[in-house]
Design a protein around this motif. Sequence first.
Motif, PDB file in Angstrom:
ATOM      1  N   SER A 139       0.839  -1.207   0.000  1.00  0.00           N
ATOM      2  CA  SER A 139       0.000   0.000   0.000  1.00  0.00           C
ATOM      3  C   SER A 139       0.869   1.250   0.000  1.00  0.00           C
ATOM      4  CB  SER A 139      -0.917   0.011   1.232  1.00  0.00           C
ATOM      5  OG  SER A 139      -1.738  -1.135   1.231  1.00  0.00           O
ATOM      6  N   ILE A 140       1.946   1.206   0.778  1.00  0.00           N
ATOM      7  CA  ILE A 140       2.860   2.369   0.819  1.00  0.00           C
ATOM      8  C   ILE A 140       3.514   2.555  -0.563  1.00  0.00           C
ATOM      9  CG2 ILE A 140       5.011   3.252   1.838  1.00  0.00           C
ATOM     10  CD1 ILE A 140       4.136   1.759   4.456  1.00  0.00           C
ATOM     11  N   ARG A 141       3.894   1.439  -1.150  1.00  0.00           N
ATOM     12  CA  ARG A 141       4.507   1.501  -2.488  1.00  0.00           C
ATOM     13  C   ARG A 141       3.547   2.148  -3.501  1.00  0.00           C
ATOM     14  NH1 ARG A 141       5.081  -0.902  -7.210  1.00  0.00           N
ATOM     15  NH2 ARG A 141       3.234  -2.171  -6.880  1.00  0.00           N
ATOM     16  N   LEU A 142       2.272   1.758  -3.410  1.00  0.00           N
ATOM     17  CA  LEU A 142       1.272   2.320  -4.328  1.00  0.00           C
ATOM     18  C   LEU A 142       1.105   3.824  -4.105  1.00  0.00           C
ATOM     19  CD1 LEU A 142      -1.419  -0.503  -4.118  1.00  0.00           C
ATOM     20  CD2 LEU A 142      -0.339   0.309  -6.235  1.00  0.00           C
ATOM     21  N   LEU A 143       1.037   4.210  -2.825  1.00  0.00           N
ATOM     22  CA  LEU A 143       0.869   5.639  -2.530  1.00  0.00           C
ATOM     23  C   LEU A 143       2.081   6.432  -3.030  1.00  0.00           C
ATOM     24  CD1 LEU A 143      -0.728   5.491   1.031  1.00  0.00           C
ATOM     25  CD2 LEU A 143      -1.803   6.335  -1.072  1.00  0.00           C
ATOM     26  N   ASN A 144       3.274   5.893  -2.786  1.00  0.00           N
ATOM     27  CA  ASN A 144       4.486   6.574  -3.275  1.00  0.00           C
ATOM     28  C   ASN A 144       4.454   6.703  -4.790  1.00  0.00           C
ATOM     29  OD1 ASN A 144       6.777   5.073  -0.822  1.00  0.00           O
ATOM     30  ND2 ASN A 144       5.301   6.731  -0.637  1.00  0.00           N
ATOM     31  N   ARG A 145       3.947   5.671  -5.425  1.00  0.00           N
ATOM     32  CA  ARG A 145       3.911   5.662  -6.893  1.00  0.00           C
ATOM     33  C   ARG A 145       3.082   6.826  -7.447  1.00  0.00           C
ATOM     34  NH1 ARG A 145       4.667   6.645 -10.463  1.00  0.00           N
ATOM     35  NH2 ARG A 145       5.260   5.840 -12.474  1.00  0.00           N
ATOM     36  N   VAL A 146       2.039   7.224  -6.678  1.00  0.00           N
ATOM     37  CA  VAL A 146       1.194   8.326  -7.155  1.00  0.00           C
ATOM     38  C   VAL A 146       1.544   9.647  -6.475  1.00  0.00           C
ATOM     39  CG1 VAL A 146      -0.714   6.778  -7.771  1.00  0.00           C
ATOM     40  CG2 VAL A 146      -0.682   7.826  -5.494  1.00  0.00           C
ATOM     41  N   GLY A 147       2.703   9.680  -5.807  1.00  0.00           N
ATOM     42  CA  GLY A 147       3.170  10.946  -5.234  1.00  0.00           C
ATOM     43  C   GLY A 147       2.612  11.245  -3.852  1.00  0.00           C
ATOM     44  N   MET A 148       2.149  10.218  -3.119  1.00  0.00           N
ATOM     45  CA  MET A 148       1.632  10.451  -1.757  1.00  0.00           C
ATOM     46  C   MET A 148       2.533   9.687  -0.782  1.00  0.00           C
ATOM     47  SD  MET A 148      -1.658  11.797  -2.296  1.00  0.00           S
ATOM     48  CE  MET A 148      -2.499  11.431  -0.790  1.00  0.00           C
ATOM     49  N   ASP A 149       2.466  10.063   0.499  1.00  0.00           N
ATOM     50  CA  ASP A 149       3.296   9.303   1.435  1.00  0.00           C
ATOM     51  C   ASP A 149       2.468   8.460   2.393  1.00  0.00           C
ATOM     52  OD1 ASP A 149       2.610  10.918   3.533  1.00  0.00           O
ATOM     53  OD2 ASP A 149       4.251  12.321   3.135  1.00  0.00           O
ATOM     54  N   GLU A 150       3.204   7.718   3.194  1.00  0.00           N
ATOM     55  CA  GLU A 150       2.644   6.712   4.104  1.00  0.00           C
ATOM     56  C   GLU A 150       1.526   7.250   5.004  1.00  0.00           C
ATOM     57  OE1 GLU A 150       5.895   4.928   6.133  1.00  0.00           O
ATOM     58  OE2 GLU A 150       4.625   3.815   7.529  1.00  0.00           O
ATOM     59  N   ASP A 151       1.635   8.553   5.378  1.00  0.00           N
ATOM     60  CA  ASP A 151       0.650   9.142   6.305  1.00  0.00           C
ATOM     61  C   ASP A 151      -0.774   9.007   5.782  1.00  0.00           C
ATOM     62  OD1 ASP A 151       2.804   9.844   7.707  1.00  0.00           O
ATOM     63  OD2 ASP A 151       2.741  11.981   7.197  1.00  0.00           O
ATOM     64  N   ALA A 152      -0.913   8.922   4.466  1.00  0.00           N
ATOM     65  CA  ALA A 152      -2.255   8.870   3.867  1.00  0.00           C
ATOM     66  C   ALA A 152      -3.007   7.598   4.253  1.00  0.00           C
ATOM     67  CB  ALA A 152      -2.151   8.978   2.344  1.00  0.00           C
ATOM     68  N   LEU A 153      -2.271   6.564   4.653  1.00  0.00           N
ATOM     69  CA  LEU A 153      -2.921   5.269   4.918  1.00  0.00           C
ATOM     70  C   LEU A 153      -4.035   5.360   5.961  1.00  0.00           C
ATOM     71  CD1 LEU A 153      -0.045   2.625   5.028  1.00  0.00           C
ATOM     72  CD2 LEU A 153      -1.847   2.862   3.318  1.00  0.00           C
ATOM     73  N   ASP A 154      -3.814   6.150   7.012  1.00  0.00           N
ATOM     74  CA  ASP A 154      -4.796   6.205   8.096  1.00  0.00           C
ATOM     75  C   ASP A 154      -5.820   7.318   7.920  1.00  0.00           C
ATOM     76  OD1 ASP A 154      -3.584   4.075   9.397  1.00  0.00           O
ATOM     77  OD2 ASP A 154      -2.027   5.419  10.179  1.00  0.00           O
ATOM     78  N   ALA A 155      -5.735   8.037   6.814  1.00  0.00           N
ATOM     79  CA  ALA A 155      -6.648   9.171   6.618  1.00  0.00           C
ATOM     80  C   ALA A 155      -7.858   8.764   5.774  1.00  0.00           C
ATOM     81  CB  ALA A 155      -5.892  10.312   5.951  1.00  0.00           C
ATOM     82  N   TYR A 156      -8.880   9.632   5.819  1.00  0.00           N
ATOM     83  CA  TYR A 156     -10.123   9.390   5.069  1.00  0.00           C
ATOM     84  C   TYR A 156     -10.193  10.368   3.885  1.00  0.00           C
ATOM     85  CZ  TYR A 156     -11.527   6.304   8.791  1.00  0.00           C
ATOM     86  OH  TYR A 156     -11.575   5.255   9.663  1.00  0.00           O
ATOM     87  N   PRO A 157     -10.945  10.012   2.844  1.00  0.00           N
ATOM     88  CA  PRO A 157     -10.978  10.853   1.643  1.00  0.00           C
ATOM     89  C   PRO A 157     -11.273  12.328   1.912  1.00  0.00           C
ATOM     90  CG  PRO A 157     -12.011   8.758   1.158  1.00  0.00           C
ATOM     91  CD  PRO A 157     -11.675   8.743   2.623  1.00  0.00           C
ATOM     92  N   SER A 158     -12.136  12.609   2.906  1.00  0.00           N
ATOM     93  CA  SER A 158     -12.506  14.017   3.145  1.00  0.00           C
ATOM     94  C   SER A 158     -11.314  14.855   3.612  1.00  0.00           C
ATOM     95  CB  SER A 158     -13.620  14.095   4.192  1.00  0.00           C
ATOM     96  OG  SER A 158     -13.130  13.534   5.399  1.00  0.00           O
ATOM     97  N   GLN A 159     -10.245  14.215   4.036  1.00  0.00           N
ATOM     98  CA  GLN A 159      -9.093  14.962   4.543  1.00  0.00           C
ATOM     99  C   GLN A 159      -8.145  15.410   3.427  1.00  0.00           C
ATOM    100  OE1 GLN A 159      -8.848  11.613   7.745  1.00  0.00           O
ATOM    101  NE2 GLN A 159      -7.462  13.196   8.462  1.00  0.00           N
ATOM    102  N   PHE A 160      -8.488  15.066   2.181  1.00  0.00           N
ATOM    103  CA  PHE A 160      -7.570  15.389   1.079  1.00  0.00           C
ATOM    104  C   PHE A 160      -8.169  16.424   0.129  1.00  0.00           C
ATOM    105  CE2 PHE A 160      -6.565  11.045   2.367  1.00  0.00           C
ATOM    106  CZ  PHE A 160      -5.196  11.166   2.616  1.00  0.00           C
ATOM    107  N   SER A 161      -7.284  17.081  -0.622  1.00  0.00           N
ATOM    108  CA  SER A 161      -7.727  18.004  -1.670  1.00  0.00           C
ATOM    109  C   SER A 161      -8.175  17.190  -2.888  1.00  0.00           C
ATOM    110  CB  SER A 161      -6.551  18.902  -2.073  1.00  0.00           C
ATOM    111  OG  SER A 161      -5.566  18.088  -2.708  1.00  0.00           O
TER     112      SER A 161
END
Length: 363
Positions: A139-161
Amino acid sequence: MNEQSVLRVSNVTKTYSFRTPLLERLATKGTKSTALTALDGINLELRKGEILALVGESGSGKSTLAKILVGSIAASSGEITHNGSAMPAHRTKDLTRSIQMVFQDPYSSLNPRISVGSMLAELLLLHKIVPRREVRQESIRLLNRVGMDEDALDAYPSQFSGGQRQRIAIARALAVRPDVLIADEPVSALDVSVQATILDLFASLRDELGLTILFVAHNLAVVQHLSQRVAVMYLGRIVEVAETAELFANPRHPYTRALIASIPRMTAGSVSTELILSGEPPSPFEIPNGCRFHPRCPFATIACTENDPALLPLARRGGDADLPYHASACLLADALPQSTSSPARTGASAHPSQSHGNSQEAL
Ligand SMILES: Nc1ncnc2c1ncn2[C@@H]1O[C@H](COP(=O)(O)OP(=O)(O)OP(=O)(O)O)[C@@H](O)[C@H]1O
Ligand code: SF4
Ligand SMILES: [Mg+2]
């Protein structure tokens, strides 16, 4: 079939039938059409490792074709092959996995109640992409692949732009290791400043992962520097296909010319948007006879009202293998005057007497 075709669409149609109330049927004596033609004989191939842009006005059928390709709706007729094999009406799990979709609206395409980590884990386990112990790392690898970091794992969609949500939606599509991405206007809901970064991401997915991408857009400007080829759609048909540079340099359908001419251009410090086409596209309930573009075409002739042009390779290319494939569904494709920034609207020179073997009489 081109050996490199990942998806090949042959004569695909999609019609929607509507029930009309009895009183209305009586009033119109049954003359009013109750069938809407969303796709009317689509032929198209998606080649391995390319970004093919699918461009056209609202209602031309882009999303309908995208949904048929991912299997979320069925075609009324026609055939689609995947790596040379006909796709069944009910997709296997493996086919569903290998053709993934990214939607226009990153706000509604993600479940607001599920954290990003849970969403990715669910997919990775369902499709047995990695063993449970490797899910977090993947999951971390996938997030890094799209330019996001590990912190996103515990967050919910409403917390993002919006841009970050679209990155997460892309990570979700990538999680199941597809070989084709169908992206339906993935940047049109985003701020202009964010659009370029997401376009860069799609380009890197093709370059670095070798993904094949169908990229749907309203606007040719969005795909000019992204796609290798462009297919232009009008009222349920593909009306022109060419390599991107060739399409911009040498458009061979008047509709493509109008789309190019309406791209905003910077002129002496101001932005000009030239509107070439008059009126709205005709109703998909009543597709015009002959060439469906003729009511809006500045080059239309009598022959255009009687003959429905097929999508054909440009005749003057003959068998010259050095020239890129370029096809147009215009009776005058080979005879249109050289394109300038805006196509000629009038004039006898716009109506050459011979093309595709038809004798033309100006309207
Ligand atoms: N479920 C449906 N029932 C009836 N008609 C539909 C349905 N879905 C799409 N259509 C019609 O099919 C035609 C093509 O729609 P489609 O959404 O594919 O166009 P589009 O090119 O994606 O447009 P846009 O750029 O606005 O997204 C339109 O006339 C639309 O109204
Ligand atoms: S066939 Fe005729 S009406 Fe259709 S695009 Fe060509 S010139 Fe225009
Ligand atoms: Mg659409």
